[in-house]
Design a protein around this motif. Sequence first.
Motif, PDB file in Angstrom:
ATOM      1  N   GLY A 175       0.828  -1.207   0.000  1.00  0.00           N
ATOM      2  CA  GLY A 175       0.000   0.000   0.000  1.00  0.00           C
ATOM      3  C   GLY A 175       0.854   1.244   0.000  1.00  0.00           C
ATOM      4  N   GLY A 176       1.893   1.222   0.840  1.00  0.00           N
ATOM      5  CA  GLY A 176       2.790   2.376   0.880  1.00  0.00           C
ATOM      6  C   GLY A 176       3.418   2.626  -0.473  1.00  0.00           C
ATOM      7  N   TYR A 201      -5.419   0.509  -0.673  1.00  0.00           N
ATOM      8  CA  TYR A 201      -4.706  -0.623  -1.260  1.00  0.00           C
ATOM      9  C   TYR A 201      -4.252  -1.598  -0.194  1.00  0.00           C
ATOM     10  N   ALA A 202      -3.639  -1.052   0.872  1.00  0.00           N
ATOM     11  CA  ALA A 202      -3.125  -1.923   1.923  1.00  0.00           C
ATOM     12  C   ALA A 202      -4.250  -2.770   2.496  1.00  0.00           C
ATOM     13  N   ALA A 203      -5.402  -2.109   2.757  1.00  0.00           N
ATOM     14  CA  ALA A 203      -6.534  -2.840   3.312  1.00  0.00           C
ATOM     15  C   ALA A 203      -7.002  -3.907   2.327  1.00  0.00           C
ATOM     16  N   GLY A 204      -7.061  -3.527   1.048  1.00  0.00           N
ATOM     17  CA  GLY A 204      -7.500  -4.482   0.032  1.00  0.00           C
ATOM     18  C   GLY A 204      -6.564  -5.674  -0.052  1.00  0.00           C
ATOM     19  N   LEU A 239     -12.535  -3.427  -2.046  1.00  0.00           N
ATOM     20  CA  LEU A 239     -11.626  -2.370  -1.594  1.00  0.00           C
ATOM     21  C   LEU A 239     -10.599  -2.040  -2.673  1.00  0.00           C
ATOM     22  N   LEU A 240     -10.047  -3.081  -3.309  1.00  0.00           N
ATOM     23  CA  LEU A 240      -9.051  -2.855  -4.364  1.00  0.00           C
ATOM     24  C   LEU A 240      -9.659  -2.075  -5.520  1.00  0.00           C
TER      25      LEU A 240
END
Lengths: 809, 120, 135
Positions: free
Chosen positions: A687-688, B13-16, B34-35
Amino acid sequence: MISASPSSHSKSDTSVIGQLARSVVLCLLPLIPLAITTWLAMQFEKIVSGETLTFEIAWVPSLGIEASFFLDAFSLTFALLVSGIGTLVMLYATSYMTGDLRKWRLFGWLMLFLFAMLGLVTADNIIVLFVFWELTSISSYFLIGHKHEDATARASALQALLVTGTGGLAMLAGLILVAMATGTDQLTEILDQPELIRQSPFVTGMAALLLLGAFTKSAQFPFHFWLPDAMSAPTPVSAYLHSATMVKAGVYLVARLSPAFAGVPFWDFSVIIAGTVTALLGGFLAWQQTDLKRILAFSTISALGTLMLLLGLGTTYAVQAAVLFLVAHSFYKGTLFLVAGAVDHTCGTRDITRLGGLMRHVPGLGLAAILAGVSLAGVPPAAGFLAKEFVLKASLGSDWPELLTAVVFLISLFFVMVAGLVVIKPFFGSSESLPQMLHRPDARLVLPPLFLGIAGMAAGLLANVYGKPIVAGAMAAISPDVKIKSLALWQGWNLPLMLSLVALVSGGVLYAVRQPMISLFAPLTRFCVVFPTDVYRASLAGLNSMTRWQSHLLQDGRLRVYLLVVLITLCSLVAGTLNVVNLPTEASWLPLKPYEMMMPFLILCATLMAIRAKSRMAAICALGVIGYAIALIFVIFGAPDLAMTQLAIETLTVLLFVFVIYRMPRFATLSGRKSRVRDAIVAIIAGGLMSVIALVASMSHVPSRVSEFYANNSYTVAQGRNLVNVILVDFRGLDTMAEVTVLSIAALGIVALMRLQFRSVSDSTDSVKEEDAEVKDDMDNTKADTESVERLTHDSHIDNDSDISKRNP
Amino acid sequence: MEVVMAITVGVLYAAGFYMILRRSLVKVIIGLALLSHASNLFLFTVGGLTRNGTPLISESGVMEAEVYADPLPQALILTAIVIGFGVQAFALVLFKRVFQTVKSDDLDELTTTEQAEVTS
Amino acid sequence: MRSNILTTATGFLLPLLLLFSVFLLLRGHNEPGGGFVGGLAAASAFSLHAITHGVRPTRAVLRVQPRLLMGIGLWVAILSGLPALLLDLPYLTGQWAGWKIPSIGKLGTPLFFDIGVYLAVLGMVMTIVFELVED
């Protein structure tokens, strides 16, 4: 062309048109190479006068690759051999393959090979050369595996393909290195500047890679083992590909590149060593075989080794010997293979212990065999004699005269013995155990080998009269600073002639006492035969187990492991290439407005909620909140169309989620704490990374000219004021149409999924067991299949009916 | 503003990613959604942010806003949103059918084929 | 999910929402809107109806099978590109009539293309919704 004819079905045998079409194609088969031969022969005058024909077409203009070809004396020699022997082999094959249902496929591959080989020996562009090189490997693969129901044939085909294919790839790498060093991919231009190659720091690497290609293709030690196994191919194929033409492609490559690489120590050393070992090994194994084709295959290996050795020596005599031996060998080995095939066809066996006294039954074949055998043994006035004289001269004049002359003498001995085995034994030997003659060979089986045998004899007789210019031209292509010597058959009483005679006599003696010798050399033989094949098998097995190991590691069947691998790979690749250093330092970023911060804040909270939620409904609601917040962001930043679409879609999505997930099980925490932490770390890193990419991309954002074009033309040309809509329905209408089509397919897919009748696990367990029981009876299975299909269609019928009733309540 | 948006995109993104790495089928579906959101927002951010610059032309034939948002990414995202819906619907139905067939929402139980399940 | 108020309300809302969706479709070329949004709005209206009234009555209101709608939409979109071919222009080049229809605006092939998109999107969403809500 050929596969289009409706031949392989026995049904069409009755059709007159089909039969006519097939006879036309059958006639065309030899006529095509004949036409090529004629054309090539017409260029003869021009070529020998020193001219080089060139021809090119733009192939991949964007990469600067041109399909360019050239025809000089050396190429012409090869091309004439390819097309000339091709004519005879095609003619021969039309008779040999009679009754084979798959013969049309074989003819097709043979024709492809013919053109590929012609392309190979005339290619100027190295990429083109490589493509044709691989094409010959591929056609060879299919030809060896012609009898594909035979497991040995399949294994041999694969082995040949793997060995020569691997070599081909190495050769491509070598060619690319050469192109990088010389700055051109035209063979002629590369050869014009050999100093660039010699000064290159990678010269040894280039030589090693190129030689790997040449050695695998030309069956040099330690890659020789594929060639005897390739004898599973029908005999015309063996005669053509695996003795006269394709296996000489490696020799062609080494000869072609000699002007650039000769003198490079690694190159010379490797070629000489490989050639010597191969020549001795092939000869040593040849006379111990009992199968005609295998004898010929090993002696071909020996001949290929001899050719390499000569090219490695590179002296005047050696180069001249190479050219002469190349031609002579193609003639006599092609002849002998064709004879072997005809014998096999006639007697049903190729085992020389069972053959004998055939001269009385098939004198035509016998004559052809004698002509070729004379050439093979090096008896005047055949071409083989002339070639062998020069080989001996070359060895005597080399830097290691004693050693090499001994080697060449040994090879001559082997050749004499081979000649005895393939000519004397079957045609004049004792015939007590001769199997019944199946049928007499027809003219198409006899004339081609006879013609080829006569040609080999004529080549020796007429070489000094007509052959000089072309031999000289071919020699010039291999080594620019050699001058041709006389090609007269009688060169006076000299040492080579003496050696020749001694070899002939002692070879004859050894032939007579070969049986005890075989048992004498048995251990050595076993080592020579078994060892390289074992290495090949072991490496194949190693490759297999390695693949299994790595697929087990990376693809263990669990979705999250796949995804983890993908994510980690993505992160490391992107992070490695991301350029954060050369960014503009001052980006014109929008200033923050406090009330707008609501939306990102909302999204953050909702995201957390979606992850942490214990109930499905809460997660769905959180998703909805995210969607609506994104819609608001679209509103703020000038995208009302997006906002409306997003709102509508979000509503529908939430609706679908509620309907589907409501019937699915509750959230369960299935992973352990450890894997959750690991996943979280990977996810946060990924994500980062996306954050950084978004930042980098928006920092370097430049308004595109495309958008400007749309802005300027939307109203004037497309008569619309909403740019987004105009792009969708007008400027990029075709894309939109494709998109709508995709959506429709997705919808149809959903319908199909919903209607498909799945068996649940408990059901399927039973039914699979049932099927296991039914496996023996194919009929039952088919019945079951049709039943299930009927059930499906029946279901959809019901649905349609109910649809109708719903429509008219 | 771009920084805030970039962080938001990253979090989405991280959550997805985290969610699609779960073993529970339902969570994977949530992760997909989510993505999809994350990608739309990512495209939008990368395409350039402009306040109130709706890409519309006035009746007189000139752009209404002086600085207008790039219409091309918008058209892209519009199609992406709709396609995303199709994909999610398909995934939902697929998972639903898988659940009906296998009677479990644990993805680790989907590692073997029918045949292997019988033998084990 | 039966609620009398909602059921009655959606009965009235459906025509209004459909009208709104057509409005969105027609104004799309010049103002925010268009075939996608219009189609989705119409689909939302029908979905609402399907949830409150059940799938069967909604099918009755829709009259045609959603799959058919999808096909018609695709065909309309495909055919809207043909006039350009007749004029020897690239496929899908927009062709406009010189005159206007009151309250709809100019008539042109892109409008028909958008109508095709509208129908296809409506058909697609309704196909999915019916499939999922039905059982």
